[in-house]
Design an enzyme around this catalytic site. Structure first.
Site, mmCIF file in Angstrom:
data_model
loop_
_atom_site.group_PDB
_atom_site.id
_atom_site.type_symbol
_atom_site.label_atom_id
_atom_site.label_comp_id
_atom_site.label_asym_id
_atom_site.label_seq_id
_atom_site.Cartn_x
_atom_site.Cartn_y
_atom_site.Cartn_z
ATOM 1 N N GLU A 104 0.806 -1.218 0.000
ATOM 2 C CA GLU A 104 0.000 0.000 0.000
ATOM 3 C C GLU A 104 0.841 1.272 0.000
ATOM 4 O OE1 GLU A 104 -2.628 -0.531 3.318
ATOM 5 O OE2 GLU A 104 -4.154 -1.500 2.079
ATOM 6 N N GLU A 126 6.542 -21.362 9.116
ATOM 7 C CA GLU A 126 7.041 -20.491 10.174
ATOM 8 C C GLU A 126 8.193 -21.128 10.946
ATOM 9 O OE1 GLU A 126 4.596 -21.045 14.238
ATOM 10 O OE2 GLU A 126 3.525 -19.934 12.689
#
EC number: 4.2.1.126
Length: 303
Positions: free
Chosen positions: A88, A119
């Site tokens: 963004e 992870e």
């Protein structure tokens, strides 16, 4: 890593929340009220770590001004929020796409679907930094528990190559970690035990948005509270840039439109031209010398 390997994480987000016990017995509206009450504690918790967040912002600004980059590193919800924030910044502040780079455990596919054991893949985290970062960069890790192997390995590698580091976590008891700054937002037990997409995720979103916005402000990508680092490349953006020029200068629409035309659609150049009265060539030159900082350009032209 074996499928049957189990790790118990001792973090506040994994503990049982006494305020939400028997939430499954409540009517829908009461469920939402309980969740909302929990959510309201998050901004307060974020407010307590603003000094640490400020240190991270200043370090990131220093890295960018020296030609380095900012790297986000996360897994699961943390990684997805990091990817979103980085993406963004490009349309919002017209930043170069390599200024802020997001590394998601499991790669791009993990943005839409969970990737098994991603992870826990410490080597992958270290490799992401080893292959894409330098000692001039700043690496921001995000891990609700503060113990995600992918993230910690990335931070360790960052420190090994001489980069500055910070960790955003919801575990105030995280202990020693490979980070110069620890931003530990104490969000407490989740409404649904262990679901760190809830309060911990909200905290990370707030921290990331404030972090990146403050970095962009310090880098001169705004003037006052206005987005001025944009080019008028279509009709919608042209209308927005003219509105911003009017807001910043109080000049009539036709004057702002003419200034934007003269500046070839560059809002900052048009703004400096209107605020100082110098021609667009001098305005553009002043911005070039001051790395695009409008206020610095105004000060330079005033002298």
């Amino acid at each position: 890593m074996g499928r049957d390997r189990a790790v118990r994480v001792d973090a506040p987000t994994e503990r049982n929340n006494p305020r939400t016990r028997n939430i499954d017995l409540l009517p829908t509206l009461d469920i939402l009220r309980v969740l909302n009450a929990e959510d309201q504690t998050v901004p307060v918790a974020v407010g307590r770590v603003l000094p640490e967040l400020a240190r991270a912002v200043d370090t990131a600004v220093s890295a960018l001004r020296s030609g380095g980059r900012v790297h986000y590193v996360g897994a699961g919800t943390s990684g997805r929020l990091a990817v979103l924030d980085a993406a963004e910044l490009i349309p919002t502040f017209n930043v170069p796409p390599d200024w802020v780079v997001a590394h998601q455990a499991g790669g791009p596919g993990a943005f839409l679907r969970a990737v098994e054991n991603a992870e826990d893949d410490a080597e992958s985290g270290a490799a992401a930094i080893r292959e894409q970062a330098t000692g001039a960069d700043f690496v921001l890790g995000l891990a609700a528990s503060g113990r995600t192997p992918y993230v910690l390995a990335a931070l360790e590698e960052a420190q090994r190559i001489g980069a500055r580091t910070a960790l955003v976590t919801s575990n105030p008891d995280v202990g020693a970690v490979p980070a110069d700054v620890v931003i530990a937002v104490d969000t407490g037990p989740e409404p649904i035990s262990g679901s760190t997409r809830m309060k911990a995720g909200t905290a990370q979103k707030l921290v990331l948005t404030s972090f990146s916005t403050a970095v962009m402000i310090r880098m001169g990508r705004t003037y006052s509270n206005l987005m001025v680092s944009m080019l008028a490349t279509n009709a919608k953006l042209r209308g927005r840039t003219i509105s911003i020029l009017q807001e910043a200068t109080n000049a009539p629409e036709d004057v702002c439109s003419a200034a934007l035309n003269a500046a070839d659609g560059d809002l900052k150049t048009a703004l400096v031209h209107l605020l100082t009265g110098v021609d667009v060539e001098r305005a553009a030159a002043a911005l070039a010398v001051t790395d695009g900082h409008v206020r610095d350009a105004l000060r330079a032209l005033a002298h």
